[in-house]
Design an enzyme around this catalytic site. Structure first.
Site, PDB file in Angstrom:
ATOM      1  N   ASP A 113       0.578  -1.276   0.019  1.00  0.00           N
ATOM      2  CA  ASP A 113      -0.425   0.292  -0.365  1.00  0.00           C
ATOM      3  C   ASP A 113       0.837   1.704   0.054  1.00  0.00           C
ATOM      4  O   ASP A 113       1.788   1.137   0.679  1.00  0.00           O
ATOM      5  CB  ASP A 113      -0.605   0.002   1.180  1.00  0.00           C
ATOM      6  CG  ASP A 113      -1.754   0.738   1.163  1.00  0.00           C
ATOM      7  OD1 ASP A 113      -2.346   1.506  -0.112  1.00  0.00           O
ATOM      8  OD2 ASP A 113      -3.089   1.343   2.279  1.00  0.00           O
TER       9      ASP A 113
ATOM     10  N   HIS B  33      -9.526   5.623  -0.665  1.00  0.00           N
ATOM     11  CA  HIS B  33      -8.881   5.582   0.867  1.00  0.00           C
ATOM     12  C   HIS B  33      -9.798   6.236   1.603  1.00  0.00           C
ATOM     13  O   HIS B  33     -10.466   7.054   1.704  1.00  0.00           O
ATOM     14  CB  HIS B  33      -7.410   5.936   0.532  1.00  0.00           C
ATOM     15  CG  HIS B  33      -6.920   4.918  -0.322  1.00  0.00           C
ATOM     16  ND1 HIS B  33      -5.126   4.664  -0.359  1.00  0.00           N
ATOM     17  CD2 HIS B  33      -6.917   4.735  -1.832  1.00  0.00           C
ATOM     18  CE1 HIS B  33      -5.024   3.299  -1.034  1.00  0.00           C
ATOM     19  NE2 HIS B  33      -5.545   4.159  -2.101  1.00  0.00           N
TER      20      HIS B  33
ATOM     21  N   GLY C  41     -10.777   4.704   4.747  1.00  0.00           N
ATOM     22  CA  GLY C  41     -12.043   3.359   4.672  1.00  0.00           C
ATOM     23  C   GLY C  41     -12.424   4.522   6.824  1.00  0.00           C
ATOM     24  O   GLY C  41     -13.390   3.846   7.461  1.00  0.00           O
ATOM     25  N   THR C  42     -11.717   4.023   7.207  1.00  0.00           N
ATOM     26  CA  THR C  42     -11.889   4.706   8.757  1.00  0.00           C
ATOM     27  C   THR C  42     -13.099   5.877   9.129  1.00  0.00           C
ATOM     28  O   THR C  42     -13.436   5.479   9.665  1.00  0.00           O
ATOM     29  CB  THR C  42     -10.620   5.112   9.882  1.00  0.00           C
ATOM     30  OG1 THR C  42      -9.708   4.317  10.126  1.00  0.00           O
ATOM     31  CG2 THR C  42     -10.809   5.406  11.178  1.00  0.00           C
TER      32      THR C  42
ATOM     33  N   ILE D 240      -9.224   0.381   4.569  1.00  0.00           N
ATOM     34  CA  ILE D 240      -9.949   0.187   5.798  1.00  0.00           C
ATOM     35  C   ILE D 240      -7.939   0.120   7.148  1.00  0.00           C
ATOM     36  O   ILE D 240      -7.477  -1.138   6.380  1.00  0.00           O
ATOM     37  CB  ILE D 240     -10.131  -0.677   6.067  1.00  0.00           C
ATOM     38  CG1 ILE D 240     -11.844   0.400   5.120  1.00  0.00           C
ATOM     39  CG2 ILE D 240     -11.078  -0.174   7.971  1.00  0.00           C
ATOM     40  CD1 ILE D 240     -12.775  -1.264   6.020  1.00  0.00           C
ATOM     41  N   GLY D 241      -7.801   0.696   7.637  1.00  0.00           N
ATOM     42  CA  GLY D 241      -6.679   0.470   8.441  1.00  0.00           C
ATOM     43  C   GLY D 241      -6.082   1.791  10.267  1.00  0.00           C
ATOM     44  O   GLY D 241      -6.473   0.614  10.604  1.00  0.00           O
ATOM     45  N   THR D 242      -6.298   2.485  10.359  1.00  0.00           N
ATOM     46  CA  THR D 242      -6.269   3.199  11.226  1.00  0.00           C
ATOM     47  C   THR D 242      -7.189   2.913  12.414  1.00  0.00           C
ATOM     48  O   THR D 242      -6.855   2.314  13.685  1.00  0.00           O
ATOM     49  CB  THR D 242      -7.133   4.479  11.331  1.00  0.00           C
ATOM     50  OG1 THR D 242      -5.999   5.006  10.597  1.00  0.00           O
ATOM     51  CG2 THR D 242      -7.017   5.292  12.713  1.00  0.00           C
TER      52      THR D 242
END
Ligand code: 13P
Length: 280
Positions: A82, A206, A208-209, A229-231
């Site tokens: 990513d 991008h 997604g959170t 989705i990351g954070t």
């Protein structure tokens, strides 16, 4: 050359107004939580390593870790690099068998973005690896934007990048931001529609959170076929691990801590998977 299953999947998702969820993972524990949640809903997913994760552990080890989880997954797990701003790191990930890489040339000129993307696409093609490119900017973290024009992807630029460099997926700056945001980001749905009308590629959302469930679902209907989705995943992981360790730091033992943490991360991932797949 490996068979590329990812590009046909996201192309068919764009047709069917469905979306593949990609989760930024950091190690065996958060990947474990994501894999369990995806199994619960019987869905494929993308395991995404940011460059620091790929650099720290090495792309080879990341590949082997995901291969291990593929043994317990009911569906495909696609390994993705990513936001790489380095062509060289993309090439290493391709050599080590990643399913997909993102070359992020969004911070430079359109000409440089096209040139970088073209180089990665040429290298990835012969290996059967998918390539995601970015146009416009995703705000948050170290990305400071001065005005709307600075982050909003222009339709002409999207067309030029897609037609000249040929990426399989295109991430578009339409107002979303990475991480928790002070207020819900204002997504430019009109621009998303114009972009979707201009190119047939599966589009990527991008940040997604911070995106509301109804905005996620509206964007999917318009051509978003992958969401990142990351954070929310790593912050849950860190917060819950911190709580467990703090409760008894002298005897904190990783497998015991993680046995409590994994189901809590899994619950968050499950909730996001349901938002992306409201039909389930
Ligand atoms: P969030 O951290 O906002 O979920 O965004 C993740 C992302 O877009 C990774 O590319």
């Amino acid at each position: 050359m490996m068979t590329n299953k990812l590009t046909p999947l996201v192309q068919s998702y764009r047709q069917q107004q469905r979306c593949l969820a990609g989760f930024n993972i950091n190690d065996i524990y958060d990947l474990h939580a994501v894999a369990l949640a995806a199994n619960e809903l019987d869905l494929p997913f993308m395991a995404m390593t940011y460059p620091p994760v790929a650099e720290l552990n090495g792309t080879y080890l990341c590949r082997k870790m995901v291969d291990g989880f593929a043994q317990i997954a009911n569906n495909d797990i696609f390994l993705h690099l990513d936001h790489s701003t380095s062509v060289d790191l993309c090439k290493r990930a391709i050599d080590d068998g990643y399913d997909s890489v993102m070359i992020d040339g969004s911070h430079g000129s359109l000409k440089d973005n096209i040139a970088m993307t073209k180089e990665v696409v040429a290298y990835a093609r012969s290996a059967g690896v998918s390539v995601e490119a970015e146009i416009g900017k995703i705000m948050g973290r170290d990305v400071v934007v001065k005005s709307e024009d600075d982050y909003l992807a222009s339709v002409a630029d999207v067309k030029a990048l897609y037609e000249e460099a040929g990426p399989d997926l295109v991430a578009v700056g339409i107002g979303t931001a990475h991480g928790f945001t002070p207020s819900t980001p204002k997504i430019h749905f009109n621009r998303l529609q114009e972009i979707a009308n201009a190119i047939p590629a599966p589009l990527v959302l991008h940040g997604g959170t911070g995106i509301a469930d109804e905005d996620i679902q509206r964007a999917i209907k318009m051509g978003i076929a992958k969401i990142n989705i990351g954070t929310i995943v790593h912050s849950t992981y860190m917060r819950e691990a911190h709580k467990e360790i703090d409760a008894d730091i002298a005897s904190a033992y990783p497998p015991v801590v993680m046995k409590s943490v994994i189901p809590r991360v899994q619950a968050v991932v499950l909730d996001r998977l349901k938002a992306v797949n409201p039909h389930l």
